[in-house]
Write a protein that holds these residues in place. Structure first.
Motif, PDB file in Angstrom:
ATOM      1  N   LYS A   1       0.849  -1.187   0.000  1.00  0.00           N
ATOM      2  CA  LYS A   1       0.000   0.000   0.000  1.00  0.00           C
ATOM      3  C   LYS A   1       0.889   1.243   0.000  1.00  0.00           C
ATOM      4  O   LYS A   1       1.670   1.460   0.923  1.00  0.00           O
ATOM      5  N   VAL A   2       0.760   2.041  -1.044  1.00  0.00           N
ATOM      6  CA  VAL A   2       1.653   3.183  -1.266  1.00  0.00           C
ATOM      7  C   VAL A   2       0.906   4.483  -0.995  1.00  0.00           C
ATOM      8  O   VAL A   2      -0.151   4.740  -1.594  1.00  0.00           O
ATOM      9  N   PHE A   3       1.468   5.304  -0.113  1.00  0.00           N
ATOM     10  CA  PHE A   3       0.901   6.606   0.241  1.00  0.00           C
ATOM     11  C   PHE A   3       1.953   7.688   0.000  1.00  0.00           C
ATOM     12  O   PHE A   3       3.147   7.393  -0.142  1.00  0.00           O
ATOM     13  N   HIS A   4       1.517   8.936   0.026  1.00  0.00           N
ATOM     14  CA  HIS A   4       2.455  10.053   0.132  1.00  0.00           C
ATOM     15  C   HIS A   4       2.059  10.846   1.371  1.00  0.00           C
ATOM     16  O   HIS A   4       0.900  11.247   1.517  1.00  0.00           O
ATOM     17  N   ALA A   5       3.030  11.091   2.276  1.00  0.00           N
ATOM     18  CA  ALA A   5       2.755  11.752   3.558  1.00  0.00           C
ATOM     19  C   ALA A   5       1.616  10.996   4.255  1.00  0.00           C
ATOM     20  O   ALA A   5       0.507  11.493   4.421  1.00  0.00           O
ATOM     21  N   ALA A   6       1.915   9.778   4.681  1.00  0.00           N
ATOM     22  CA  ALA A   6       0.888   8.794   5.021  1.00  0.00           C
ATOM     23  C   ALA A   6       0.221   8.981   6.373  1.00  0.00           C
ATOM     24  O   ALA A   6      -0.846   8.414   6.599  1.00  0.00           O
ATOM     25  N   ARG A   7       0.795   9.725   7.282  1.00  0.00           N
ATOM     26  CA  ARG A   7       0.377   9.636   8.684  1.00  0.00           C
ATOM     27  C   ARG A   7      -1.113   9.905   8.906  1.00  0.00           C
ATOM     28  O   ARG A   7      -1.776   9.167   9.638  1.00  0.00           O
ATOM     29  N   GLN A   8      -1.660  10.947   8.309  1.00  0.00           N
ATOM     30  CA  GLN A   8      -3.076  11.237   8.538  1.00  0.00           C
ATOM     31  C   GLN A   8      -3.967  10.178   7.904  1.00  0.00           C
ATOM     32  O   GLN A   8      -4.992   9.792   8.475  1.00  0.00           O
ATOM     33  N   ASP A   9      -3.590   9.706   6.726  1.00  0.00           N
ATOM     34  CA  ASP A   9      -4.369   8.647   6.085  1.00  0.00           C
ATOM     35  C   ASP A   9      -4.339   7.382   6.923  1.00  0.00           C
ATOM     36  O   ASP A   9      -5.366   6.731   7.125  1.00  0.00           O
ATOM     37  N   VAL A  10      -3.156   7.019   7.417  1.00  0.00           N
ATOM     38  CA  VAL A  10      -3.014   5.798   8.215  1.00  0.00           C
ATOM     39  C   VAL A  10      -3.812   5.916   9.507  1.00  0.00           C
ATOM     40  O   VAL A  10      -4.454   4.951   9.945  1.00  0.00           O
ATOM     41  N   GLU A  11      -3.791   7.093  10.120  1.00  0.00           N
ATOM     42  CA  GLU A  11      -4.573   7.295  11.341  1.00  0.00           C
ATOM     43  C   GLU A  11      -6.053   7.034  11.083  1.00  0.00           C
ATOM     44  O   GLU A  11      -6.738   6.379  11.893  1.00  0.00           O
ATOM     45  N   ILE A  12      -6.561   7.512   9.948  1.00  0.00           N
ATOM     46  CA  ILE A  12      -7.966   7.309   9.609  1.00  0.00           C
ATOM     47  C   ILE A  12      -8.280   5.824   9.474  1.00  0.00           C
ATOM     48  O   ILE A  12      -9.279   5.326  10.012  1.00  0.00           O
ATOM     49  N   PHE A  13      -7.418   5.085   8.776  1.00  0.00           N
ATOM     50  CA  PHE A  13      -7.666   3.663   8.578  1.00  0.00           C
ATOM     51  C   PHE A  13      -7.501   2.874   9.876  1.00  0.00           C
ATOM     52  O   PHE A  13      -8.211   1.889  10.108  1.00  0.00           O
ATOM     53  N   LEU A  14      -6.584   3.304  10.729  1.00  0.00           N
ATOM     54  CA  LEU A  14      -6.420   2.652  12.031  1.00  0.00           C
ATOM     55  C   LEU A  14      -7.691   2.824  12.869  1.00  0.00           C
ATOM     56  O   LEU A  14      -8.161   1.877  13.516  1.00  0.00           O
TER      57      LEU A  14
END
Length: 394
Positions: free
Chosen positions: A88-101
């Motif tokens: 799974k490839v993101f750019h500046a992932a932290r906010q996206d990952v927080e949402i999915f977590l």
């Protein structure tokens, strides 16, 4: 299997609004080597991010998922994000990952952040998606819809096109970066960074430690106990009513309340930013209860003041030399300086601390060993033409 467009053509993005369509999309994408992922969300008025749109792209298709579509079951998306066979490839992932977590209870795995990888590859600190798209995909990103209201429906064709662009070019950015890093033998460096990104603990805020972010200067443990209770209360209350913590009560108000210790609603209203309605309402009552509980704590249960660094302050000259060395090593290895070491880390290194990230893993190899040698006087800094280099001082 993915749906590949004709050679030289780019797949038009599809809009997914129903559970059947999402399940079919995710089933196809689970046959890919990697999937690029992005989100659009709203958080200006809430504590918890409101997921509005999810963008997904495989090798041959791009989709924009309307996460607010009535009755949409996002479970297939969670399964895709948890599939260990698909990067799974993101750019500046932290906010996206927080949402999915928050949504699925787990960090997407495996995960790759092109912003971090670009720092390792020498593209500079906090390199933007726009810059990478120009450099590695030959694309110019139209950011006209950056501040769209993503919760409004229906999504416009322009919004859909904008959202899709965030994952379309990310495919070429990812393949370009991974090829470059593999040629340079840096895939292990990136793997260390991604392991940290994949740690769920990095996304969870413990209310009991929230007070530390306020960086109080007082050493009064009774004050610190009140501040700890207030910051923990604010975190939980902001979550309960789902508004940003700063909109509930500002930082400076928490510090004032920790100092004045009000016991009644009338006293509470004297603090800046506290309205009479708030003070007399449920939130005000729970705040006063948290303060009363903190005031009743025995001394042994109060927090210690933040520790100052042991020993004498580091030499400013030594810190300056380490900064020069950092810049030189960053230039030599084409890696972002901030990724190697922060200014605070350099000061701690100069003061003699040893348990620092810069003295572990690839950072030690690139900078840490040279920094220790410089501190020990085994090497010196010199100039060779237009570049700073290390000189053996033996």
């Amino acid at each position: 299997m993915s749906r590949k467009p004709p050679a030289g053509a780019e797949a038009a993005p599809s809009l997914v609004t129903d559970s059947e369509g999402l399940a079919a999309l995710c089933a196809r994408l689970r046959g890919e080597r990697f999937v690029t992922v992005d989100t659009e969300f709203m958080r200006e008025r809430t504590y918890w991010p409101e997921l509005c749109v999810v963008q997904l792209a495989g090798e041959g298709e791009v989709a924009v998922v309307d996460a607010l579509a009535p009755g949409l079951d996002l479970a297939p998306l969670g399964e895709l994000l948890a599939d260990p066979a698909v990067m799974k490839v993101f750019h500046a992932a932290r906010q996206d990952v927080e949402i999915f977590l928050l949504r699925f209870g787990a960090v997407p795995t495996p995960i790759y952040d092109t912003q971090v990888a670009a720092q390792v590859a020498g593209f500079g600190d906090q390199v933007s998606y726009d810059s990478l798209a120009r450099a590695l995909a030959g694309a110019n990103i139209d950011k006209a819809h950056r501040f769209s209201d993503w919760a409004a429906r229906p999504l416009s064709p322009a919004q859909i096109a904008y959202a899709a662009a965030d994952v379309t070019h990310l495919r070429r950015i990812y393949t370009g970066l991974t090829a470059k890093l593999e040629r340079e033998g840096r895939t292990g460096w990136v793997a260390e960074e991604m392991a940290e990104l994949a740690n769920p603990a990095g996304y969870r805020q413990d209310p009991e430690t929230a007070w530390e972010r306020l960086k109080p200067r007082s050493h009064n443990r009774r004050f610190l106990g009140a501040l700890r209770a207030l910051a923990a209360w604010r975190e939980r209350e902001a979550q309960r009513v789902n508004i940003p913590r700063g909109r509930l009560v500002k930082d400076e108000t928490l510090l004032e309340l920790a100092a004045t210790l009000p016991t009644t609603a009338a006293e509470l209203t004297r603090a800046r930013g506290i309205s009479e309605g708030f003070a007399k309402g449920k939130s005000g009552a729970s705040l006063l209860a948290a303060l009363a509980e903190a005031k009743a704590l025995p001394d042994a249960d109060l927090p210690e003041a933040p520790r100052e660094r042991a020993g004498a302050a580091p030499s400013p000259a030594l810190v300056a030399l380490l900064k020069v060395l950092l810049a030189a090593k960053s230039e030599e290895h084409h890696v972002a300086p901030r990724l190697l070491a922060s200014s605070d880390e350099l000061e701690r290194l100069a003061a003699g601390e040893e348990d620092l990230p810069v003295l572990h893993g690839w950072r030690r190899e690139v900078f840490g060993e040279a920094a220790l040698a410089l501190k020990a006087g085994r090497v010196a800094l010199g100039v060779d033409g237009k570049r700073v280099r290390l000189i053996d001082a033996a």
